[in-house]
Design an enzyme around this catalytic site. Structure first.
Site, PDB file in Angstrom:
ATOM      1  N   ARG A 250       0.834  -1.191   0.000  1.00 53.05           N
ATOM      2  CA  ARG A 250       0.000   0.000   0.000  1.00 53.05           C
ATOM      3  C   ARG A 250       0.877   1.252   0.000  1.00 53.05           C
ATOM      4  NH1 ARG A 250      -2.274  -0.051   6.259  1.00 53.05           N
ATOM      5  NH2 ARG A 250      -0.286   0.389   7.277  1.00 53.05           N
TER       6      ARG A 250
ATOM      7  N   ASP B 254       0.620   5.524   1.122  1.00 50.76           N
ATOM      8  CA  ASP B 254      -0.171   6.449   1.930  1.00 50.76           C
ATOM      9  C   ASP B 254      -0.799   7.549   1.085  1.00 50.76           C
ATOM     10  OD1 ASP B 254       0.286   5.150   4.317  1.00 50.76           O
ATOM     11  OD2 ASP B 254       2.000   6.399   4.885  1.00 50.76           O
TER      12      ASP B 254
ATOM     13  N   TYR C 112      12.156   2.802  -4.601  1.00 52.98           N
ATOM     14  CA  TYR C 112      11.429   4.042  -4.344  1.00 52.98           C
ATOM     15  C   TYR C 112      12.300   5.227  -4.737  1.00 52.98           C
ATOM     16  CZ  TYR C 112       7.675   1.901  -1.548  1.00 52.98           C
ATOM     17  OH  TYR C 112       6.595   1.170  -1.128  1.00 52.98           O
TER      18      TYR C 112
ATOM     19  N   ARG D  31      10.625   7.510   3.901  1.00 55.14           N
ATOM     20  CA  ARG D  31      10.421   8.912   4.298  1.00 55.14           C
ATOM     21  C   ARG D  31      11.230   9.270   5.551  1.00 55.14           C
ATOM     22  NH1 ARG D  31       4.084   9.183   4.635  1.00 55.14           N
ATOM     23  NH2 ARG D  31       4.552  11.267   5.484  1.00 55.14           N
TER      24      ARG D  31
END
Length: 245
Positions: free
Chosen positions: A51, A53, A111, A198
């Protein structure tokens, strides 16, 4: 019954995240709604590699689903894109064996995190890059990146909300690329914990500002304590770039 592997890109700006929720517009919910229409009202469940966000984007998210509809793989993409909104794009559809699973068959993920390092923000890129108006020591950041490589317990770089017990992950590559005012962190690993990319980004930015020394990364990882790492960078700079199988 056929199992289809689908690669999808989406702009996460107007979504409450990928995963379907009781309320709020989601990527999964939007795609499943279109598939249900194509299947004449029959509900179709899609399973993704993971998933994302609210506000997080994807260039190469992957999901799979099973169908009894006899449609060629190349026609699936055209049919779905004709019905999906403009902030979701089906990039590729391929038939795969029943043993394939978009999450459990993945060998690695990549990412990207994008920043705009400038005095003034860019109104046209405000939802797709993190505006960072402070000077950065790029050499220190690049040095700090090296400490993340290899297999480590990344508890210090995982959200306290994470419900995963095993926080050991392998990072294959982590680099910072410069292109004018644009900086891009590229990170590839065996898998990632909740908010891991992050938090790594936020910590590296503190290194770049001189708030931390590059060598401190080693102690932060060893400490296995979220309080030791830096702030969590905003969601809108993050992109799920590629899932490898």
């Amino acid at each position: 019954m056929a199992r289809l592997k689908v690669t999808v890109a989406y702009d996460g700006t107007d979504f409450a995240g990928y995963q379907i929720q009781p309320s709020g517009r989601t990527v999964q919910g939007t795609i499943q709604s279109v598939l249900q229409k194509m299947h004449k009202g029959e509900a179709v469940q899609i399973s993704a590699s993971g998933r994302t966000d609210a506000g997080v984007h994807a260039v190469g998210q992957v999901f799979h689903f099973d169908t009894e509809m006899n449609i060629p793989s190349d026609a699936w993409g055209k049919a779905l894109n004709a019905m999906l909104p403009g902030d979701i794009l089906i990039k590729d559809v391929a038939e795969v064996p029943d043993s394939f699973h978009s999450r459990f068959s993945a060998s690695s993920k990549e990412y990207h995190y994008k920043l705009l390092v400038s005095k003034e923000p860019d109104v046209f890129r405000r939802n797709h890059m993190f505006h960072y108006p402070y000077p950065l020591n790029i050499r220190d950041i690049q040095k700090a990146c090296g400490y993340f490589l290899g297999t480590h317990d990344f508890t210090s770089f995982s959200s306290a909300r994470s419900e995963v017990a095993d926080k050991v992950r392998m990072i294959f590559a982590l680099e910072l690329l410069e292109e004018g005012e644009t900086l891009t962190f590229k990170i590839k690993g065996s898998g990632f914990l909740y908010n891991m990319v992050r938090i790594i980004t936020g910590t590296l930015l503190e290194v770049g500002q001189g708030k931390r020394k590059p060598e401190e990364i080693k102690a932060i990882i060893a400490g296995e304590d979220r309080a030791l790492a830096g702030k969590t960078a905003p969601a809108h700079g993050l992109y799920l770039y590629q899932v490898n199988y």
